[in-house]
Design a protein around this motif. Sequence first.
Motif, short mmCIF file in Angstrom:
data_model
loop_
_atom_site.label_atom_id
_atom_site.label_comp_id
_atom_site.label_asym_id
_atom_site.label_seq_id
_atom_site.Cartn_x
_atom_site.Cartn_y
_atom_site.Cartn_z
N GLU A 17 33.00 29.94 42.23
CA GLU A 17 31.95 30.38 43.15
C GLU A 17 32.49 30.63 44.56
O GLU A 17 32.31 31.67 45.16
N ASP A 18 33.21 29.59 45.05
CA ASP A 18 33.60 29.64 46.47
C ASP A 18 35.01 30.19 46.66
O ASP A 18 35.67 29.91 47.64
N TYR A 19 35.46 30.97 45.68
CA TYR A 19 36.83 31.47 45.74
C TYR A 19 36.95 32.50 46.84
O TYR A 19 36.24 33.50 46.88
N PRO A 28 36.81 45.35 43.81
CA PRO A 28 36.70 45.97 42.48
C PRO A 28 35.63 47.05 42.51
O PRO A 28 34.57 46.86 43.13
N LYS A 29 35.92 48.17 41.85
CA LYS A 29 34.98 49.28 41.88
C LYS A 29 34.02 49.24 40.70
O LYS A 29 32.84 49.54 40.83
N PHE A 71 33.39 40.33 35.29
CA PHE A 71 34.45 39.48 34.73
C PHE A 71 34.98 38.52 35.79
O PHE A 71 35.13 37.32 35.55
N LEU A 72 35.26 39.07 36.99
CA LEU A 72 35.84 38.23 38.04
C LEU A 72 34.86 37.14 38.45
O LEU A 72 35.26 36.01 38.73
N LYS A 73 33.60 37.48 38.47
CA LYS A 73 32.59 36.50 38.85
C LYS A 73 32.59 35.32 37.87
O LYS A 73 32.41 34.17 38.25
N ARG A 74 32.85 35.66 36.61
CA ARG A 74 32.85 34.62 35.60
C ARG A 74 34.09 33.72 35.67
O ARG A 74 34.02 32.53 35.46
#
Lengths: 252, 237
Positions: free
Chosen positions: A246-248, A231-232, A239-242
């Motif tokens: 975590e270990d995705y 993602p840039k 958003f993705l982090k949320r």
Amino acid sequence: MMLEITNIHKSFGNNEILKGVDLQIDKGDVVVILGPSGSGKTTLLRCINFLEKADQGHAIFGDIDVNLKTASKKQIHEIRQKVAFVFQNYNLFNNKTALENVTEGLIIGRKVAKDEAIEIGKKALDKVGLAEKYHAYPSELSGGQQQRVGIARAVALNPDIILFDEPTSALDPELVGEVLTVMKNIANEGTTMLVVTHEMSFAKDVANRVIFMDAGVVVEEGTPKDIFVNPKEERTKKFLKRVLPEDYIFYI
Amino acid sequence: MSEGLNYQFLVDTFFVALSGVPIALIITIVSLLIALPLGFLLALTRINRIPVLNRFAQIYVSFVRGTPVIIQIFIIYSSVPLLLASIFEKYNINMNVYDVNPIWYAFIVFSLNTTAILIEVFRSALSTVSKGQLEAAYSVGLTNVQAFRRIIIPQTLVVALPNICTATVNLIKATSLGYAMSLQEITLRAKVAANVGYNYVEAYIDIFLVYLILCSLVEYLFKLYEKRLRRYKAVNV
């Protein structure tokens, strides 16, 4: 280009939900829209099908060229013949059986002969794995089954594109899988789909394009790999982090 | 009264009261035919907050609900003839306003009254049918009229039916007030018969029985109809 939307705006009172969104969809595309709640994803879908009237915007549906704000009743009717909608809350007709739910639009909306409509309807229900439930009323079906009827209702119309508005959000977690499987199957048949969802696995596995929306604008779009792996934009990353564990680890 | 009930009179007058049933039923049916569609449309203006009409329906309901039917009868029965008289005079229509059959006033009073009650009945029933079903109907290509006729109204009716039954029974009973405008219905006929020999108790018992039978019959018919309409709900409730 099968569907092209330009500069769509929509406010509810003082709350501007869509602030100029553009969207292009080709035949056979499976486009997933991601984004936090309140970002305008659902409103965008509803404006495309005229369930909400946009304040501004332009759309080209195949050979129909239309202003989203001033579209006539006739134009809206023509566009709804090309676009089918799958709702978050299924919205099945409670006074009709599964089969009648599917054939209603064919017989009444499209004037298909009754026998032919029943034939098409049964095929559509077979496709979503409900061959046993032709004559069941919605109240006799589980949430997952109801949503599969909802999908059959959309598929039976043989539309140019199916819009999915968070089709699994109202379901028990254990029922999500059966609906996603059906959606994957129809995507694999080449159905053009525009899907608002929070199911990251669906976006990853099935979509050929992912759009990330936030606060009424498209922040970023690209292939699932572009969005999930590289993602840039800062907002996309946050958003993705949320939403991703975590270990995705993202495999393409 | 010291001689006890006059049974012969009781039986005879029962049939006199019974002969008023057609009038009561005609008033009930005509009022419902006017009030059902009107009440439904006005309920829609309430639900969809149509400006002006919404407000009108709201005020209309409070006026009708907030006043006794007998007073509504007195007002219509005394004011409409005055109005008609002045109209007849102006346009040189040679007709005596006091020759107008009182049933016409009954039609006016009871349809206005029932409309108000049905607005509220339909308003609550309509709000139980999710708006999503209407949207789904549009999205599969149904027009507004088709969506209401095939999807919304059948479901609204099922919910509204018990209350429509109550309104109908109340309406039948309210027609007894028609005696106040010398309408030849059940109550008036039995009372007139009683006047001759002062057999009021017998007459009242007859009136009581006729209404009871009539209303029970109507309730039973509604139950049958409801059973048919709610097939689709039978399973889960």
